[in-house]
Design an enzyme around this catalytic site. Structure first.
Site, short mmCIF file in Angstrom:
data_model
loop_
_atom_site.label_atom_id
_atom_site.label_comp_id
_atom_site.label_asym_id
_atom_site.label_seq_id
_atom_site.Cartn_x
_atom_site.Cartn_y
_atom_site.Cartn_z
N ARG A 1 0.35 -12.26 3.47
CA ARG A 1 0.87 -11.06 4.14
C ARG A 1 2.25 -10.69 3.61
NH1 ARG A 1 -1.53 -11.59 10.31
NH2 ARG A 1 -3.62 -12.18 9.58
N ARG B 1 7.14 -16.29 10.89
CA ARG B 1 6.63 -15.14 10.14
C ARG B 1 6.80 -15.40 8.65
NH1 ARG B 1 5.44 -10.08 11.84
NH2 ARG B 1 6.39 -10.48 13.85
N GLU C 1 2.88 -15.31 19.68
CA GLU C 1 1.48 -15.06 19.33
C GLU C 1 0.95 -16.08 18.32
OE1 GLU C 1 0.66 -11.08 17.92
OE2 GLU C 1 -1.11 -11.81 16.84
N SER D 1 -5.41 -13.95 17.92
CA SER D 1 -5.67 -12.56 18.21
C SER D 1 -7.18 -12.31 18.14
CB SER D 1 -4.95 -11.71 17.17
OG SER D 1 -5.01 -10.36 17.54
N ARG E 1 2.07 -21.78 11.71
CA ARG E 1 2.70 -21.24 12.91
C ARG E 1 2.46 -22.13 14.13
NH1 ARG E 1 2.45 -15.03 15.14
NH2 ARG E 1 3.66 -14.62 13.25
#
Length: 443
Positions: A278, A293, A367, A370, A408
Site C-alpha cells: 500500500r 501504517r 483497526e 475489516s 499490525r
RNA sequence: GGAGGAGUGGCCGAGCGGCUGAAGGCGACGGUUUUGAAAACCGUUACACGGGAAACUGUGUCGGGGGUUCGAAUCCCUCCUCCUCCGCCA
C-alpha cells in the site's frame, strides 16, 4: 458496478446513495450518455442488418448455381441484367460502408465514456449502515475482552521490540524508506506464527487455502473495485501494466472471473495468505510511528462467494466477522466491533464492520480487521455468475474479511503481553508455532 | 531471449470467403419407454447489448485489437496465451 437499467429507473435513489457515501459522480451525464449510446446502437444495428442482407443477395446474384439466380433467369432476366443488379446493390453498399465506420468510431468513444462513468457510480449502502460523514461517525456495536491495566509503566511496541532486538525500524527505513521495517528473530517468528494460526483456523473452518498472484492485471483491479478510484493507493509496475495488490481479496475474488458457476458450487469459501502493498498516499504525517501504517505487510484474507440473496449474504457476513473475532479471542486480545457509517464506506461496499483491537500505546482501539459485503457489485464487474435450478443467470454476491494482518496485530500482542522486566509472554495459542517457548526475551 | 506449432461452444472436434452462432460426438437437462434403474429413442442445451408488455426480434461475439472485401471463424497485420526445441536462471 450497478445495472444500468436499475440506474436509469432510479436516478434519484442512486444520487442520494452516492451523496450518503460522500462520493461524487455524474449520474445525469451517465444517463445522457446511455441514451446516446442506445440511439447509436439502434442506428448501427439497422445499417448492419442492411449490409448483411444485401451483401448476401450480391453473393446469390453472382452465383449461377443459386436458387436466386435460377429464379431470375426463369423470370426472363438475362445474365447481363442480373450482373447489373448485383453491381448496383454492391455499389450502394460500398457507399454505406464509410458511414458505418464513422458511426463505429464515435460509438467507440461513447462506449468508453459510458464505461468510465459506470465505474464511478457507487453501490448504495445497506439501510443497516449508519448514515454519517466519516469514520468519526462509525457506530460501536460491542466490546469484547478486558483491557489490561498495567501496574508498571508499559512500553510501546517500538520501544519494546527495539529493546528486545526483534523490531528494527531504523534499518527498514534505511533500505526502503519511510513506513518500512525489519522483523528479526522472534519478531519474524511471531509474525509468521500469527499468520499460521489464522490460516490453520480458517482451513479448519472449511475455507480453501490458496496461494495467489500479488502482481495482477489492471482489469482485476477494476473488477474488484480498487480501480479507477483507488489507483493512487497502488504500486504500479507500469512497464508491465501490472499492479501490486493491497490485499489478497483482489486475486481471490477475481479467481472465478468470467465464469458461470453452478448454484450447487456455492458458497465458495477461500482464504489466502499474501503480502500486501500500500502506498498510503495522502496519509503523510498520519500514524507515523511504529508498525501501524506501513507500506508492506502480510495478511490472511477470507473471501466468500455466495448466491445472489441479500439475507444469505448477511448471514455470511456475520460468519466471516465471527471468524475474525475468534482469532482475536483465541489470542486473548480485547477488541470492539464497529458498524462503519456510509461516509466511510468504499465504492462497492454495502456494509462494513471493522474490528478494532486495543492498543495501549495508542490508548485506543485501532483497526485490525475489516469485513465487507458487496452484494453483486464486484461480481458484475468481474462477470462472476451462476445458473440457478431454473437455468436463470445471476451475479454472485461477494464478501471478504481480514483473518489476521501482521505486523499490525503484533502491536496489541507485544504491548498487552509485555512484562515488567521487558520480556513478552507469548500467547498460549502461538507457542506451538514458536518452538513451544513461553516468552520472548532480549536477543 | 531465439526458432517452430497451436488457440473454435461445458468438453472433444469439423469448418479454411457467402445461406455457419457455427456439422458431428461427449456431457448436461427435459420427455417417451420401464416396477425402478440402465440402455434406446425424441427434444433442449452460449453470452452481451438494443427494441418490445410479451411472444418475439435486431446486432455483436469462433484468444484480443486492427485491416482487406459487397460479405471473414475462414485472407492480411499486430498483440496475448499455450505447447515443442535451444539458450539463460532459480
Amino acid at each position: 458496478m450497478l445495472d444500468i437499467k436499475v440506474i436509469r429507473e432510479n436516478v434519484d435513489l442512486v444520487k442520494r446513495a452516492a451523496a450518503a457515501k460522500r462520493i461524487t459522480c455524474d449520474v445525469d451525464r451517465l444517463v445522457a450518455v446511455d441514451q446516446h449510446r442506445r440511439d447509436m446502437q439502434t442506428e448501427l444495428d439497422s445499417l448492419r442488418e442492411r449490409v448483411k442482407e444485401d451483401g448476401q443477395r450480391v453473393g446469390l446474384l453472382r452465383n449461377p448455381k443459386s436458387e436466386w439466380y435460377k429464379r431470375a433467369i426463369a423470370q426472363g432476366k438475362t445474365d447481363a441484367e442480373i450482373k447489373a443488379e448485383a453491381d448496383r446493390v454492391q455499389a450502394e453498399l460500398a457507399r454505406i460502408k464509410p458511414k458505418i465506420k464513422e458511426l463505429e468510431d464515435s460509438e467507440g468513444s461513447i462506449l468508453q465514456e459510458f464505461e468510465q462513468l459506470m465505474f464511478t457510480i457507487p453501490q448504495p449502502a445497506d439501510p443497516e449502515a449508519p448514515e454519517g460523514k466519516d469514520e468519526s461517525e462509525n457506530v460501536e456495536i460491542r466490546r469484547v475482552g478486558e483491557v489490561r491495566r498495567f501496574e508498571f509503566e508499559p512500553k510501546d511496541h517500538v520501544r519494546l521490540g527495539t529493546d528486545l532486538g526483534i523490531i528494527d525500524i531504523e534499518r527498514g527505513v534505511k533500505l526502503a524508506g519511510s513506513r518500512n521495517y525489519i522483523l528479526r528473530g522472534d519478531g519474524a517468528l511471531l509474525h509468521q506464527a500469527v499468520l499460521r494460526l489464522a490460516q490453520d483456523m480458517m482451513v479448519a473452518r472449511g475455507f480453501v487455502p490458496m496461494v495467489v498472484p500479488v502482481l495482477v492485471k489492471e482489469e482485476v483491479m477494476y473488477g474488484t473495485g480498487y480501480f479507477p478510484t483507488g489507483r493512487d493507493q497502488a504500486y504500479l509496475c507500469e512497464r508491465d501494466v501490472l499492479s501490486l495488490v493491497g490485499t489478497a481479496e483482489v486475486p481471490i475474488t477475481a479467481y472465478h472471473t468470467d465464469e458461470i458457476l453452478a448454484e450447487s458450487d456455492l458458497p465458495l469459501k477461500y482464504c489466502a495468505m499474501s503480502t500486501c502493498f500500500r502506498r498510503e498516499a495522502g496519509a503523510a504525517g498520519k500514524d507515523t510511528t511504529g508498525l501501524y501504517r506501513i507500506h508492506l505487510f502480510d495478511k490472511v484474507e477470507q473471501v466468500i462467494i455466495c448466491r445472489n440473496d441479500q439475507q444469505e449474504s448477511r448471514r455470511w457476513h456475520a460468519d466471516i466477522l465471527k471468524n475474525a473475532e475468534d482469532v482475536l479471542g483465541t489470542m486473548g486480545l480485547p477488541y470492539r466491533v464497529v458498524n462503519v457509517c456510509t461516509g466511510d464506506l468504499g465504492m462497492g461496499q454495502v456494509q462494513k464492520f471493522d474490528i478494532e483491537t486495543w492498543m495501549p500505546s495508542r490508548n485506543s482501539y485501532g483497526e485490525t480487521h475489516s469485513a465487507s459485503r458487496f452484494y453483486e457489485f464486484q461480481a458484475r464487474r468481474l462477470k462472476l455468475r451462476y445458473r440457478d435450478g431454473a437455468k436463470k443467470m445471476h451475479f454472485c454476491h461477494t464478501l471478504n474479511n481480514t483473518v489476521i494482518a501482521s505486523p499490525r496485530v503484533l502491536i496489541p500482542i507485544l504491548e498487552l503481553y509485555q512484562n515488567a522486566d521487558g520480556t513478552v509472554t507469548i500467547p498460549r495459542v502461538l507457542r506451538t508455532y514458536m518452538g513451544g517457548r513461553e516468552r520472548i526475551e532480549k536477543q
